[in-house]
Design a protein around this motif. Structure first.
Motif, short mmCIF file in Angstrom:
data_model
loop_
_atom_site.label_atom_id
_atom_site.label_comp_id
_atom_site.label_asym_id
_atom_site.label_seq_id
_atom_site.Cartn_x
_atom_site.Cartn_y
_atom_site.Cartn_z
N ASP A 206 6.41 -4.68 -3.85
CA ASP A 206 7.51 -4.47 -2.67
C ASP A 206 7.32 -2.68 -2.44
O ASP A 206 7.13 -2.60 -1.38
N ARG A 209 3.84 -2.43 -0.36
CA ARG A 209 3.68 -2.89 -0.27
C ARG A 209 4.64 -1.77 0.99
O ARG A 209 3.47 -1.14 2.47
N ASN A 240 0.05 -14.03 -0.09
CA ASN A 240 1.33 -13.23 -0.26
C ASN A 240 1.67 -12.23 0.21
O ASN A 240 2.40 -11.52 1.47
N LEU A 241 1.01 -10.90 -0.40
CA LEU A 241 0.97 -9.92 0.25
C LEU A 241 0.24 -9.67 1.67
O LEU A 241 0.12 -8.70 2.43
N GLU A 243 -0.02 -11.65 4.38
CA GLU A 243 0.66 -12.46 5.37
C GLU A 243 2.24 -11.43 5.54
O GLU A 243 1.99 -11.07 6.32
N GLY A 244 2.49 -10.82 4.42
CA GLY A 244 3.50 -9.72 4.39
C GLY A 244 3.34 -8.67 5.29
O GLY A 244 4.28 -8.13 6.15
N ASP A 248 4.66 -7.10 8.43
CA ASP A 248 4.59 -5.90 9.30
C ASP A 248 4.39 -5.18 10.27
O ASP A 248 4.54 -4.62 10.75
#
Length: 568
Positions: A206, A209, A240-241, A243-244, A248
């Motif tokens: 996180d 990110r 995961n990252l 797509e995140g 965002d």
């Protein structure tokens, strides 16, 4: 066979011990010799090789000895290395977690604090972690986009960039010593109570990110909802990252290839998990067609590279080359800053177009030897407060946007390219429109690469080229030769200048029609890597298709005649 017996006695892995015993029982002497004739060489890229038994393979014993060598070197070279520690991550290959654990245990046995990711991690996240956690070094266990049989051990220095000389040879020397020394008999559960282990969980990912979300170069939120993106992690660790981060940034139409989303080091749906290889992008392009997506995007398995195919007017998808993506991103990022207060860079074998763009807007430009280790280390050295580094790329699909990560980062490149596309779409334009506009202003630059196998027993090709330097190539006069081995730029009129690059056995020929030929002779075999560039002027009245055709014909002519001259 004494070496084999010694190895088997040290090897902690019953699987590789059994593999070796089977070779011995079957009297497979050639296979044994291959595993024991040399040791897997440690260099600026760390280690990379086929997984198997013996010192010339990737296995637990090689990893343990390598980690001990790295740790010893860090303790010798870096003040407070033990307390600063090392961040360690790993990809989704079958042995990667075990290799990362072995690395943590060996470093811990030396009293070095280790930060170990609790699950798989994209390579750029670990590179980010070095500076974020202020560690002495970083290690990623990954073979990136190599076939399933491979694994690797990649090392970052405390500045967050890949190691460069003299650290590579210094670490290698300590590995050789560790290979002759007794191995510590410890486990991860034994070093944790000593306060030497910090697990890195979701909070760490996180933080990466958040750092990208706060980057000024990834803050363009112009109508992202209008752009649709098909994406594949290629059985790697980027889903995961990626797509995140896209969510965002406001991209609501993102379609992941389900069959390739989860980490799987056997890569069941691709023969070669490299987006540059034919067929590797087939599934994401099919996904894009199913949704009529604007872009079909991919990360390689450790998510440090980025590839993209863009929908054409006919509804098909065409891959962009690494140079085209690099030029588009560089042009876009320079448009978002005051160019005279920014610095961008590429390597000697990447397109010259970014240099031309940078100079046209008074941006600072630098060029390095091949490899991201040079791009980022040189960028750190050259940037100033008045001219900070903002972007660099190499033609092999590697890009870094800003200085959040001092290595190639396929995740930030994905977001930046999506934002570039959305900005264009908001003004009624496409990626193809932008490429054409750049070509009309600066010329159409076409690049290609060929490897030439020469006859065994041939004299060293580099020496032959230097002894008889060509005055022309394919009918085009050589106006300048850059000889990186002697660090000299030799002009046809006799002027000689010094080149500020590390010595490397590379020759670059600049021709009178703005074409360029780069040759990298091999020092160990009769083989030559050749990189070609042709430039076609393009006026406002010219048709892109016709200019592209002229460039391709010029490229074919240059390659054919240059290779014939080398083989004659």
């Amino acid at each position: 066979m004494n070496n084999v017996s010694t190895w088997m006695a040290r090897d902690p892995d019953p699987t590789t011990r059994e593999e070796l015993q089977q070779l011995i029982d079957a009297n497979e002497q050639a296979a044994i010799d291959d595993r024991f004739s040399s040791r897997l060489a440690f260099g600026t890229a760390g280690l990379r090789g086929i997984v198997g038994a013996g010192p010339n393979r990737m296995n637990r014993l090689v990893i343990q000895e390598t980690a001990l060598g790295l740790g010893t070197y860090l303790l010798q070279q870096v003040p407070d290395a033990a307390a600063k520690g090392v961040v360690i991550g790993y990809d989704g290959r079958p042995d990667s977690k075990q290799f990362a654990t072995d690395t943590a245990v060996m470093l811990g046995s030396l009293g070095i604090h280790v930060y170990l990711t609790e699950t798989v991690a994209p390579t750029p996240v670990v590179a980010f972690g070095v500076r974020h956690l202020n560690t002495a070094a970083g290690v990623v266990v990954t073979a990136s986009h190599n076939p399933p049989a491979y694994n690797g051990f990649k090392v970052y220095w405390g500045n967050g960039a890949q190691i460069i000389p003299p650290h590579d040879s210094g670490i290698a020397a300590q590995i050789d010593i560790a290979a002759q020394a007794p191995l510590p008999d410890l486990t991860l559960s034994q070093i944790e109570p000593l306060g030497l282990l910090t697990p890195l969980g979701q909070g760490f990912y996180d933080q990466y990110r958040s750092a990208l979300n706060n980057s000024p170069f990834l803050s363009n939120h112009t109508a992202p909802e209008a752009v649709s993106i098909a994406y594949t992690a290629m059985h790697g660790v980027g889903a995961n990252l990626s797509e995140g981060l896209l969510a965002d940034a406001g991209f609501t139409q993102v379609y992941s290839v389900k069959a390739q989303r989860e980490p799987d080091g056997t890569f069941p749906t691709v023969n070669f998990p490299n987006p540059e290889e034919p067929g590797a992008m087939d599934m994401v392009i099919a996904e894009a067609k199913a949704h009529n997506a604007t872009l079909a995007c991919a990360n390689d398995p450790d998510a440090d590279r980025f590839a993209v195919a863009v929908r054409t007017e006919e509804g098909e998808y065409k891959m962009l080359t690494g140079d085209q993506v690099g030029v588009l991103l560089g042009h876009y990022l320079l448009s978002r800053v005051t160019p005279s207060e920014a610095m961008v860079g590429t390597t000697i074998v990447s397109s010259s177009l970014l240099e031309k763009i940078a100079k046209s807007v008074d941006a600072n430009y630098f060029q390095t030897l091949t490899g991201f280790k040079w791009l980022t280390n040189v960028a750190m050295e050259k940037q100033t407060e008045q001219q900070p580094f903002i972007f660099a790329y190499e033609e092999a699909l590697g890009y870094t946007v800003g200085s959040t990560v001092w290595d190639k980062d396929g995740l930030s490149a994905l977001v930046a390219f999506a934002q570039l596309t959305a900005e264009l779409a908001a003004s009624g334009k496409t990626v193809w429109d932008r490429i054409e506009a750049i070509y009309r202003e600066h010329g159409l630059y076409l690049n290609a690469q060929r490897s030439i196998a020469l006859q065994p027993g041939s004299p060293p090709i580099g020496d032959a080229l230097r002894a008889n330097p060509p005055s022309a190539i394919a009918g085009r006069a050589v106006v300048r030769t850059d000889d990186l081995k002697i660090s000299q730029r030799i002009h046809a009129d006799g002027l000689v200048e010094t080149i500020d690059l590390p010595s490397s056995d590379v020759l670059i020929y600049h021709l009178d029609d703005a074409s360029r030929v780069v040759v990298r002779p091999s020092g160990t075999e009769p083989k030559l890597k050749c990189y070609y560039e042709v430039v076609e002027a393009m006026g406002h009245e010219d048709c892109l298709k016709h200019v592209q055709q002229r460039a391709e014909e010029a490229m074919a002519d240059l390659i054919e005649k240059h290779q014939a001259s080398l083989l004659s």
